[in-house]
Design a protein around this motif. Structure first.
Motif, PDB file in Angstrom:
ATOM      1  N   LYS A 176       0.823  -1.210   0.000  1.00 43.78           N
ATOM      2  CA  LYS A 176       0.000   0.000   0.000  1.00 43.78           C
ATOM      3  C   LYS A 176       0.858   1.261   0.000  1.00 43.78           C
ATOM      4  N   GLY A 177       2.014   1.179   0.660  1.00 45.44           N
ATOM      5  CA  GLY A 177       2.891   2.344   0.739  1.00 45.44           C
ATOM      6  C   GLY A 177       3.782   2.508  -0.467  1.00 45.44           C
ATOM      7  N   GLY A 178       3.643   1.604  -1.453  1.00 49.05           N
ATOM      8  CA  GLY A 178       4.419   1.717  -2.677  1.00 49.05           C
ATOM      9  C   GLY A 178       5.853   1.250  -2.556  1.00 49.05           C
ATOM     10  N   ARG A 179       6.171   0.565  -1.441  1.00 50.74           N
ATOM     11  CA  ARG A 179       7.551   0.115  -1.236  1.00 50.74           C
ATOM     12  C   ARG A 179       7.814  -1.264  -1.854  1.00 50.74           C
ATOM     13  N   ILE A 180       6.753  -1.911  -2.320  1.00 50.34           N
ATOM     14  CA  ILE A 180       6.916  -3.219  -2.945  1.00 50.34           C
ATOM     15  C   ILE A 180       5.779  -3.382  -3.953  1.00 50.34           C
ATOM     16  N   GLY A 181       6.065  -3.938  -5.119  1.00 54.27           N
ATOM     17  CA  GLY A 181       5.057  -4.082  -6.161  1.00 54.27           C
ATOM     18  C   GLY A 181       4.058  -5.188  -5.864  1.00 54.27           C
ATOM     19  N   ASN A 182       2.908  -5.135  -6.522  1.00 51.00           N
ATOM     20  CA  ASN A 182       1.848  -6.112  -6.292  1.00 51.00           C
ATOM     21  C   ASN A 182       2.302  -7.544  -6.576  1.00 51.00           C
ATOM     22  N   ALA A 183       2.993  -7.744  -7.687  1.00 59.38           N
ATOM     23  CA  ALA A 183       3.415  -9.100  -8.062  1.00 59.38           C
ATOM     24  C   ALA A 183       4.403  -9.657  -7.042  1.00 59.38           C
ATOM     25  N   LYS A 184       5.350  -8.824  -6.630  1.00 59.04           N
ATOM     26  CA  LYS A 184       6.341  -9.258  -5.657  1.00 59.04           C
ATOM     27  C   LYS A 184       5.679  -9.555  -4.312  1.00 59.04           C
ATOM     28  N   ALA A 185       4.730  -8.702  -3.933  1.00 56.99           N
ATOM     29  CA  ALA A 185       4.024  -8.911  -2.671  1.00 56.99           C
ATOM     30  C   ALA A 185       3.217 -10.197  -2.706  1.00 56.99           C
ATOM     31  N   PHE A 186       2.562 -10.446  -3.844  1.00 55.73           N
ATOM     32  CA  PHE A 186       1.763 -11.666  -3.970  1.00 55.73           C
ATOM     33  C   PHE A 186       2.653 -12.905  -3.873  1.00 55.73           C
ATOM     34  N   LEU A 187       3.783 -12.874  -4.562  1.00 53.63           N
ATOM     35  CA  LEU A 187       4.690 -14.013  -4.540  1.00 53.63           C
ATOM     36  C   LEU A 187       5.222 -14.258  -3.132  1.00 53.63           C
ATOM     37  N   ALA A 188       5.645 -13.181  -2.464  1.00 56.29           N
ATOM     38  CA  ALA A 188       6.197 -13.315  -1.119  1.00 56.29           C
ATOM     39  C   ALA A 188       5.142 -13.848  -0.153  1.00 56.29           C
ATOM     40  N   THR A 189       3.891 -13.377  -0.325  1.00 57.84           N
ATOM     41  CA  THR A 189       2.805 -13.847   0.545  1.00 57.84           C
ATOM     42  C   THR A 189       2.523 -15.322   0.293  1.00 57.84           C
ATOM     43  N   ALA A 190       2.527 -15.728  -0.978  1.00 59.51           N
ATOM     44  CA  ALA A 190       2.282 -17.132  -1.325  1.00 59.51           C
ATOM     45  C   ALA A 190       3.349 -18.044  -0.736  1.00 59.51           C
ATOM     46  N   LEU A 191       4.570 -17.542  -0.637  1.00 58.07           N
ATOM     47  CA  LEU A 191       5.674 -18.331  -0.087  1.00 58.07           C
ATOM     48  C   LEU A 191       5.809 -18.176   1.427  1.00 58.07           C
ATOM     49  N   SER A 192       4.868 -17.425   2.021  1.00 57.35           N
ATOM     50  CA  SER A 192       4.876 -17.170   3.474  1.00 57.35           C
ATOM     51  C   SER A 192       6.158 -16.486   3.955  1.00 57.35           C
ATOM     52  N   ILE A 193       6.746 -15.666   3.116  1.00 60.30           N
ATOM     53  CA  ILE A 193       7.988 -14.982   3.498  1.00 60.30           C
ATOM     54  C   ILE A 193       7.697 -13.888   4.521  1.00 60.30           C
ATOM     55  N   LYS A 194       8.502 -13.885   5.585  1.00 59.18           N
ATOM     56  CA  LYS A 194       8.385 -12.896   6.655  1.00 59.18           C
ATOM     57  C   LYS A 194       9.661 -12.048   6.685  1.00 59.18           C
ATOM     58  N   PRO A 195       9.585 -10.809   6.196  1.00 57.91           N
ATOM     59  CA  PRO A 195      10.780  -9.961   6.204  1.00 57.91           C
ATOM     60  C   PRO A 195      11.215  -9.641   7.637  1.00 57.91           C
ATOM     61  N   ILE A 196      12.513  -9.601   7.856  1.00 57.52           N
ATOM     62  CA  ILE A 196      13.083  -9.219   9.146  1.00 57.52           C
ATOM     63  C   ILE A 196      13.676  -7.823   8.993  1.00 57.52           C
ATOM     64  N   ILE A 197      13.396  -6.951   9.946  1.00 54.08           N
ATOM     65  CA  ILE A 197      13.933  -5.598   9.905  1.00 54.08           C
ATOM     66  C   ILE A 197      14.768  -5.317  11.147  1.00 54.08           C
ATOM     67  N   GLU A 198      15.683  -4.381  10.994  1.00 55.16           N
ATOM     68  CA  GLU A 198      16.512  -3.938  12.111  1.00 55.16           C
ATOM     69  C   GLU A 198      16.638  -2.424  12.012  1.00 55.16           C
ATOM     70  N   VAL A 199      16.636  -1.757  13.158  1.00 51.95           N
ATOM     71  CA  VAL A 199      16.854  -0.312  13.170  1.00 51.95           C
ATOM     72  C   VAL A 199      18.339  -0.059  13.388  1.00 51.95           C
ATOM     73  N   ARG A 200      18.953   0.598  12.413  1.00 53.84           N
ATOM     74  CA  ARG A 200      20.389   0.907  12.510  1.00 53.84           C
ATOM     75  C   ARG A 200      20.611   2.378  12.166  1.00 53.84           C
TER      76      ARG A 200
END
Length: 284
Positions: free
Chosen positions: A175-199
């Protein structure tokens, strides 16, 4: 107890009862849904925020507090007998909140009728990374530390704060435009969970895990890697049903207090529902 008070902003995600007990003042940011602007935690609860987000195609926007909001807080604390204030703000790399706090401090300094020493510290972090710094400073104030000591503590902790999180959904990034629809759909289908760190005051990608359970295990491993070198551990979550399970996973690796706080609208807008993470200070 010293006459120094601690002020922070609503991106700190401290539980209200914890902040109140410690005497921490929280200046709220605002959340905009289209033309409607609501004050974080005052006019918009965390639960209502998530309900609204579920039914929106676009992300809400966040806005820093106006300088007047900080100034009103400073003046009230001075009226209550404070001689000094240490302000711990959301990362200046991510928000104009610190500028508002500074403008308000200049206004107070120019008023001969108010004697208040205001010190402002950029936390260079988010959510309970900010909250744990503010809480440590409030406890130092309670113990009688001077404003110089508390300011130095805040700056020192800002350099030793670690925040890791696991996103459960990519909807908000899409929704924030940081990732495209196709990429988001693929990542969701693969159950990918991004990890973030504050640096260094900004949010960075720190990897990805294939399932929720692996994401939680990864976060535990981060804490385990600092075992014996952790102060002020906190768990942050965005409406997560598995938060108690996660806290139990952490307890074997930390024998002190674990503060648990809900991620509010300011940070939740970007992370999304289901985000879970840890914040702590690495011992010097």
């Amino acid at each position: 107890m010293s006459n120094v008070r601690i002020v922070t902003d609503s991106a700190c995600d401290l539980p209200a009862d914890v902040a109140a007990e410690a005497g921490i003042e929280i200046v709220p940011l605002s959340i905009r849904f289209g033309d409607e602007e609501l004050i974080d935690r005052e006019e918009l609860s965390v639960a209502e925020f998530w309900n609204r987000c579920a039914n929106m195609d676009a992300l809400p926007e966040t806005a820093a507090p106006a300088p007047g909001q900080f100034e009103t807080t400073y003046r009230r604390l001075a009226d209550e007998g404070a001689t000094g204030v240490v302000v711990v703000t959301l990362s200046g790399e991510l928000s104009a909140t610190i500028q508002s706090a500074e403008l308000a401090a200049r206004s107070i300094a120019q008023d001969d009728g108010v004697e208040l020493d205001v010190r402002i510290v950029d936390s260079r972090t988010v959510t309970l990374g900010i909250g744990t710094i503010a809480l440590a400073c409030a406890r130092a104030a309670e113990a009688g530390s001077s404003i110089d000591e508390i300011e130095q503590l805040a700056r020192d902790l800002a350099g030793r704060t670690r925040v890791y999180g696991a996103l459960d959904t990519l909807d908000n990034l899409k929704k924030g435009g940081r990732i495209g629809n196709a990429k988001a759909f693929l990542a969701t289908a693969l159950s990918i969970k991004p990890i973030i760190e504050v640096r260094d005051g900004v949010v960075e990608q720190a990897g990805k895990q294939r399932t929720r359970s692996k994401a939680l295990a990864f976060l535990v491993e981060q804490v385990k890697g600092y075992e014996g070198r952790i102060e002020n551990l906190a768990v942050l979550h965005a409406d997560c049903s598995d938060v108690d399970v996660f806290v139990d996973m952490l307890r074997p690796h930390h024998d002190g207090e674990i503060v648990v706080g809900e991620i509010g609208p300011v940070i939740g807008t970007h992370g999304g529902r289901g985000t879970i993470g840890v914040a702590f200070h690495e011992k010097a």
